[in-house]
Scaffold this motif. Sequence first.
Motif, mmCIF file in Angstrom:
data_model
loop_
_atom_site.group_PDB
_atom_site.id
_atom_site.type_symbol
_atom_site.label_atom_id
_atom_site.label_comp_id
_atom_site.label_asym_id
_atom_site.label_seq_id
_atom_site.Cartn_x
_atom_site.Cartn_y
_atom_site.Cartn_z
ATOM 1 N N UNK A 1 0.669 -1.125 -0.180
ATOM 2 C CA UNK A 1 0.040 0.206 -0.009
ATOM 3 C C UNK A 1 0.893 1.340 -0.104
ATOM 4 N N UNK A 2 1.884 1.128 0.648
ATOM 5 C CA UNK A 2 2.890 2.393 0.759
ATOM 6 C C UNK A 2 3.495 2.720 -0.555
ATOM 7 N N UNK A 3 4.006 1.911 -1.246
ATOM 8 C CA UNK A 3 4.306 1.865 -2.627
ATOM 9 C C UNK A 3 3.362 2.468 -3.485
ATOM 10 N N UNK B 1 -3.057 6.990 4.221
ATOM 11 C CA UNK B 1 -2.865 5.630 4.412
ATOM 12 C C UNK B 1 -3.269 5.266 5.946
ATOM 13 N N UNK B 2 -3.050 6.292 6.803
ATOM 14 C CA UNK B 2 -3.593 6.412 8.230
ATOM 15 C C UNK B 2 -5.178 6.334 8.164
ATOM 16 N N UNK B 3 -5.646 6.963 7.356
ATOM 17 C CA UNK B 3 -7.422 6.912 7.144
ATOM 18 C C UNK B 3 -7.856 5.600 6.755
ATOM 19 N N UNK B 4 -7.110 5.288 5.617
ATOM 20 C CA UNK B 4 -7.461 3.759 5.144
ATOM 21 C C UNK B 4 -7.444 2.752 6.431
ATOM 22 N N UNK B 5 -6.524 2.730 7.156
ATOM 23 C CA UNK B 5 -6.179 1.777 8.105
ATOM 24 C C UNK B 5 -7.204 1.867 9.459
ATOM 25 N N UNK B 6 -7.862 3.197 9.425
ATOM 26 C CA UNK B 6 -8.622 3.385 10.500
ATOM 27 C C UNK B 6 -10.240 2.901 10.041
ATOM 28 N N UNK B 7 -10.220 2.464 8.926
ATOM 29 C CA UNK B 7 -11.794 2.188 8.374
ATOM 30 C C UNK B 7 -12.061 0.805 8.665
ATOM 31 N N UNK B 8 -13.220 0.575 9.249
ATOM 32 C CA UNK B 8 -13.767 -0.436 9.610
ATOM 33 C C UNK B 8 -14.300 -1.267 8.260
ATOM 34 N N UNK B 9 -15.236 -0.523 7.705
ATOM 35 C CA UNK B 9 -15.904 -1.097 6.397
ATOM 36 C C UNK B 9 -16.396 -0.101 5.656
ATOM 37 N N UNK C 1 4.542 4.782 7.071
ATOM 38 C CA UNK C 1 3.265 4.784 6.618
ATOM 39 C C UNK C 1 2.290 5.787 7.135
ATOM 40 N N UNK C 2 2.375 5.684 8.562
ATOM 41 C CA UNK C 2 1.659 6.527 9.448
ATOM 42 C C UNK C 2 1.872 8.173 9.104
ATOM 43 N N UNK C 3 2.785 8.337 8.294
ATOM 44 C CA UNK C 3 3.110 9.956 8.043
ATOM 45 C C UNK C 3 2.305 10.165 6.783
ATOM 46 N N UNK C 4 1.685 9.110 6.134
ATOM 47 C CA UNK C 4 0.765 9.657 4.878
ATOM 48 C C UNK C 4 -0.697 9.523 5.611
#
Length: 396
Positions: free
Chosen positions: A75-77, A191-199, A185-188
């Motif tokens: 995902x980062x790439x 990407x942080x928002x995507x990882x925080x998404x439940x569904x 990754x968390x500096x983007x």
Amino acid sequence: MVGGTSVTRHRNRILLALGMVVLLASSAQASSVRELGRITAKSAILIDNGSGEVLFARNPHLQLPPASTTKVLTALVALRTGLLDRDLPVSRYASSMQPAKIWLQPGWRMNVEDLVYATLLNSANDASVVLAEGLAGSVPRFADLMNATAYELGATHSHFVNPSGLPEEGHLSTAQDLATLMRHALQIPRLREILSTQSTVITPRAGSTRRIVLRSHNRLLGRRDMKVIGKTGWTRSAKRCFVGAAANDRREVIVAVLGSIDLWGDLERLIAYGLGQPPARPSWPTETRWREAAARGGATPPSERRAAGDREDVSDAAFRYHLHLASFARAAEADRLRRQVAERGYEAIVERVGTKRRPLYRVTVRDFPSKVSARTAARILGKAYRVQPQIVAERV
């Protein structure tokens, strides 16, 4: 002689002071281990994201298969290319990837950002390969990008061969490297928002109108006492893995775990220790909750719709589906079935049910995205192991 005695005494004082420092450090480390409790992971690291201080480490540089925690780098790439609005074709090879997957079909076109969501939430192997082929031309070329990115960011003890984390010779990483990649990754923010998404729900841009429901595999996401985001991973060789971050009002810590037997227990203990708060009781399903879920099992989610040729149907985001395969009087028999099911690519758990005097051990495959996918698995596993699976629907 007097001078010699003075030098000797001075040297002894220094040695004594050094000995006390070592003793205090050892005592502090032993105290930390006692406070943490038992950690089952082969390798783990816990880092303060603000200061970079290592709060706990066990074999942090040990190279191990990282399973689907690999997908954080994938995902980062993808995000670093800046091509989130691009649409990519699904190849026959990508569609052939084994579970976990979202059943993409050859000829469909998928948006890059949607594919990143599918890769991180559903751990979709097919979505990760579409990203690799569409952004780099092939899986090997994308792996080169992954390795170059990892080295650039300081993850120098890893080597990646594919974007999914499926077992392959030479595909290895370390807890230290995964934590390093997660910190970048968390500096983007995206990407942080995507990882925080439940569904969420995505749809192909071309080739189909199917709605694809995505749900995070992170069981700790959505807790009230702390915010835990990250990526899970599991294969037979890698055991259970995780890399992510947890935060409360005072601190954010990064945690990476490889080769765990009790993943959620390890994470509960490490995160609670890192954030300086007592670990909460596990909140996994109880027998009472299973009975409540079984009572709702006949409910059909609204808006179920299958497009012609689709291999997966659509489910309401309010439900998850589980398969109770069989129950046994002996835990060893249940664990044997669990291992056999795992060989077919289904992640199963063994639950203790029944009474204290007469316990039973039930094998359950959890978290199917739709009733049709659960029925399909029930037919396959029922025929393979001569059991009669029961489908239960659990409201999320």
